[in-house]
Design an enzyme around this catalytic site. Structure first.
Site, PDB file in Angstrom:
ATOM      1  N   ASP A 134       3.334   2.632   4.152  1.00 34.89           N
ATOM      2  CA  ASP A 134       2.304   1.884   4.878  1.00 34.89           C
ATOM      3  C   ASP A 134       2.388   2.358   6.319  1.00 34.89           C
ATOM      4  OD1 ASP A 134       1.601   0.423   2.655  1.00 34.89           O
ATOM      5  OD2 ASP A 134       2.881  -1.279   3.137  1.00 34.89           O
ATOM      6  N   ASP A 148      -5.676  -5.703  -3.965  1.00 34.31           N
ATOM      7  CA  ASP A 148      -4.714  -6.635  -3.358  1.00 34.31           C
ATOM      8  C   ASP A 148      -5.025  -8.025  -3.899  1.00 34.31           C
ATOM      9  OD1 ASP A 148      -3.637  -4.574  -1.845  1.00 34.31           O
ATOM     10  OD2 ASP A 148      -4.975  -4.929  -0.151  1.00 34.31           O
TER      11      ASP A 148
END
EC number: 4.3.2.10
Length: 260
Positions: free
Chosen positions: A11, A130
């Site tokens: 990330d 998500d």
């Protein structure tokens, strides 16, 4: 049977690898190119690079970082973050990405996924989902968990059911689904196996589990109980708790077919 894959996830925010808990509480984990190089040397099957603030900041993913990473690593590289149009996908593939992950843009324009798959081949289109567990629902007298998808790096609720959405994305042409449990993200309590099972039992494309790995057993559970094709993890690798080789050896010892 195809070998299962281990995918370290980077990330990236402002050019640095970061790791949070439930999408907040961020810690620095290093330079993305150096981190990717380490995982390449450790035998990662693939590497995923997600620019986690590109969509919310309304900017493009850093092509320069992708280029540097592609020159350094020799395993498939999936890149996501800020992918909104066909040109974004082309630019990322030209920069050296092997696959491109679409998240928020798929929600706003689902047909974008089909268009991308048609243009570039579904093997390089990953839809990232998500999902957060919301109020349970009753189906035929049975209480069932329900998950909803969020966009903008987990910041915006959509009201869309995650399992139904996964099916729709697979039907539209996604070659792979990257499913992150927002509840599990960074908690080290294991994948949301119920969510993974619900999705893997309903789609016929590979599913990557993400969110919640705290030990090697969690990786094995993703495959053996969640039914996924690949397991993605960040914290356990970034901060030196385990290497990719150790993870592969552990999973192989559990009877899971791995590329050792």
């Amino acid at each position: 049977m195809l070998a299962k894959r281990i995918i370290p996830c980077l990330d990236v925010d402002n050019g640095r690898v970061v790791k949070g808990v439930q999408f907040v509480d961020i810690k620095d984990a290093g330079d993305p190119v150096e981190v990717a190089k380490r995982y390449n040397e450790q035998g990662a099957d693939e590497i995923t690079f997600l620019d986690i603030t590109a969509t919310s900041d309304e900017r493009d993913t850093t092509y320069h970082t992708v280029e540097r990473m592609a020159e350094t690593v020799f395993v498939p590289l999936t890149v996501g973050g800020g992918v909104r149009k066909i040109a974004d996908i082309r630019n990322l593939l030209n920069a050296g990405a092997d696959k491109v992950a679409i998240n928020s843009a798929a929600v706003f324009t689902p047909e974008f996924v089909g268009e991308a798959a048609q243009k570039f081949g579904n093997q390089c289109i990953v839809v990232a989902i998500d999902a957060k567990r919301v109020a349970d629902i009753e189906v035929d007298g049975i209480i069932m968990p329900r998950w909803e998808i969020f966009t903008h790096g987990g910041r915006k609720p959509t009201g869309i059911d995650a399992v139904a959405w996964a099916r729709k994305m697979a039907e539209l042409g996604a070659g792979e689904l990257l499913v992150t449990s927002m509840d599990g993200d960074g908690t080290k309590k294991g994948y949301d196996l119920a969510l993974m099972k619900q999705i893997t039992s309903r789609v016929n494309v590979p599913v990557i589990a993400s969110g919640g790995v705290g030990n090697l057993q969690h990786l094995a559970e993703g495959v053996l109980e969640g039914g996924v094709d690949a397991v993605l993890a960040a914290s356990i690798f970034h901060f030196g708790e385990y290497t990719v080789q150790e993870a592969k050896a552990y999973m192989a010892a559990q009877g899971i077919q791995m590329r050792l």
